[in-house]
Design a protein around this motif. Sequence first.
Motif, short mmCIF file in Angstrom:
data_model
loop_
_atom_site.label_atom_id
_atom_site.label_comp_id
_atom_site.label_asym_id
_atom_site.label_seq_id
_atom_site.Cartn_x
_atom_site.Cartn_y
_atom_site.Cartn_z
N SER A 197 0.76 -1.02 0.28
CA SER A 197 0.21 0.36 -0.20
C SER A 197 1.11 1.04 0.04
CB SER A 197 -1.09 0.03 1.29
OG SER A 197 -0.18 -0.11 1.97
N PHE A 198 0.40 2.44 -0.32
CA PHE A 198 0.91 3.73 -0.36
C PHE A 198 -0.14 4.60 -0.11
CE2 PHE A 198 -0.76 5.56 -4.54
CZ PHE A 198 -0.55 4.34 -4.52
N GLY A 199 0.62 5.51 0.62
CA GLY A 199 -0.09 7.39 0.98
C GLY A 199 -0.88 7.56 -0.51
N ILE A 200 -2.22 7.90 -0.44
CA ILE A 200 -2.73 8.78 -2.00
C ILE A 200 -2.39 9.84 -2.67
CG2 ILE A 200 -4.26 9.99 -0.88
CD1 ILE A 200 -6.58 8.61 -2.41
N ALA A 201 -1.21 10.44 -1.81
CA ALA A 201 -0.79 11.38 -2.22
C ALA A 201 0.68 11.33 -2.85
CB ALA A 201 -0.83 12.94 -1.22
N ASN A 202 1.20 10.43 -2.71
CA ASN A 202 2.57 10.00 -2.74
C ASN A 202 2.42 9.58 -4.47
OD1 ASN A 202 5.26 8.86 -3.14
ND2 ASN A 202 4.81 7.74 -0.45
N ASP A 203 3.51 10.25 -4.96
CA ASP A 203 2.87 10.13 -6.08
C ASP A 203 4.40 9.11 -6.72
OD1 ASP A 203 1.11 11.74 -7.04
OD2 ASP A 203 2.04 13.38 -7.47
N ALA A 262 -6.01 -2.85 -5.63
CA ALA A 262 -6.10 -4.73 -5.58
C ALA A 262 -7.41 -4.98 -5.22
CB ALA A 262 -5.71 -4.87 -4.00
N GLY A 263 -8.56 -3.83 -5.48
CA GLY A 263 -10.17 -3.89 -5.23
C GLY A 263 -10.46 -3.79 -4.40
N VAL A 264 -10.01 -2.95 -2.87
CA VAL A 264 -10.44 -2.97 -1.86
C VAL A 264 -10.07 -1.44 -1.58
CG1 VAL A 264 -9.12 -5.42 -1.39
CG2 VAL A 264 -8.63 -3.59 -0.40
N GLU A 265 -11.16 -1.18 -0.40
CA GLU A 265 -11.55 0.33 -0.55
C GLU A 265 -10.24 0.87 -0.06
OE1 GLU A 265 -14.04 2.69 0.21
OE2 GLU A 265 -15.14 0.93 -1.83
N PRO A 266 -9.44 2.37 -0.17
CA PRO A 266 -9.29 2.60 0.61
C PRO A 266 -9.05 2.41 1.84
CG PRO A 266 -9.62 3.88 -1.53
CD PRO A 266 -10.90 2.80 -1.54
N GLU A 267 -8.04 2.96 2.70
CA GLU A 267 -7.88 2.58 3.72
C GLU A 267 -7.65 4.15 4.18
OE1 GLU A 267 -6.04 -0.43 7.49
OE2 GLU A 267 -5.09 -0.30 5.81
N ILE A 292 -3.71 3.31 -0.45
CA ILE A 292 -4.43 2.52 -1.66
C ILE A 292 -3.85 1.15 -1.87
CG2 ILE A 292 -4.51 2.54 -4.50
CD1 ILE A 292 -5.54 4.42 -2.73
N TYR A 293 -4.72 0.58 -1.43
CA TYR A 293 -3.67 -0.79 -1.71
C TYR A 293 -3.56 -1.74 -3.75
CZ TYR A 293 -4.05 -2.09 2.88
OH TYR A 293 -3.42 -2.01 4.61
N LEU A 294 -2.41 -1.96 -4.03
CA LEU A 294 -2.03 -2.78 -5.15
C LEU A 294 -1.38 -4.30 -5.40
CD1 LEU A 294 0.60 0.07 -6.34
CD2 LEU A 294 -1.92 -0.50 -7.21
N VAL A 295 -1.93 -4.80 -5.98
CA VAL A 295 -1.40 -6.73 -5.96
C VAL A 295 -0.73 -6.72 -7.47
CG1 VAL A 295 -3.47 -7.55 -4.25
CG2 VAL A 295 -3.73 -7.11 -6.84
N LYS A 296 -0.06 -7.39 -7.38
CA LYS A 296 0.39 -8.42 -8.55
C LYS A 296 0.57 -9.83 -8.34
CE LYS A 296 4.88 -8.06 -10.60
NZ LYS A 296 6.47 -6.94 -10.86
#
Length: 139
Positions: free
Chosen positions: A80-86, A100-105, A125-129
């Motif tokens: 995951s990463f912070g939403i403003a972390n470009d 990842a298809g989950v709600e941002p936390e 924001i959660y991501l997967v690979k």
Amino acid sequence: MDSRLPLHRLDSAQTYLVAWDGDDPIGHAPIAWHGSRLGHPEVQDVYVLPEQRRRGVASALTRAAERLAAERGRPRISLSFGIANDAARLLYKKLGYRDAGVEPERVTGTIIIRGQPTEVDDTLIYLVKDVDSGSSRSS
Ligand SMILES: CC(C)(COP(=O)(O)OP(=O)(O)OC[C@H]1O[C@@H](n2cnc3c(N)ncnc32)[C@H](O)[C@@H]1OP(=O)(O)O)[C@@H](O)C(=O)NCCC(=O)NCCS
């Protein structure tokens, strides 16, 4: 090493990857194999020393985590990463992560970031690979 890198996760990380430049530690990537939000191995808080950035260090650490996950037979890795972390958003997009298809936390309150109590109000924001043996070889 802790004079150079923030090591607050060293005790709790189940695996702790460190990038070296000669004898100097220049970046790290803790991996949690259990207890992550999504149930996949999770790369937590990749960090590269400011003067060493944009040299591919975070990419190398993240790919090493992906290879470890594949070697352990885990088909998917998350982070995951912070939403403003470009920088993080662009890094993980380049490395092939997807939403990842989950709600941002939403994370609020006082948490320990790199060893320091810090007030946060952030949205993760959660991501997967997928890291099956085919994709880990191609990365
Ligand atoms: C985010 C961070 C880990 C990136 O580390 P890095 O070693 O510089 O990343 P890389 O060199 O592997 O970058 C790979 C790609 O990601 C993207 N990227 C990384 N940092 C970027 C930035 N500041 N601005 C724009 N794109 C960036 C680029 O596409 C880059 O490829 P390029 O340099 O060929 O253009 C680093 O900036 C950092 O430690 N930041 C503070 C901690 C943090 O935010 N960690 C993320 C927590 S999830």
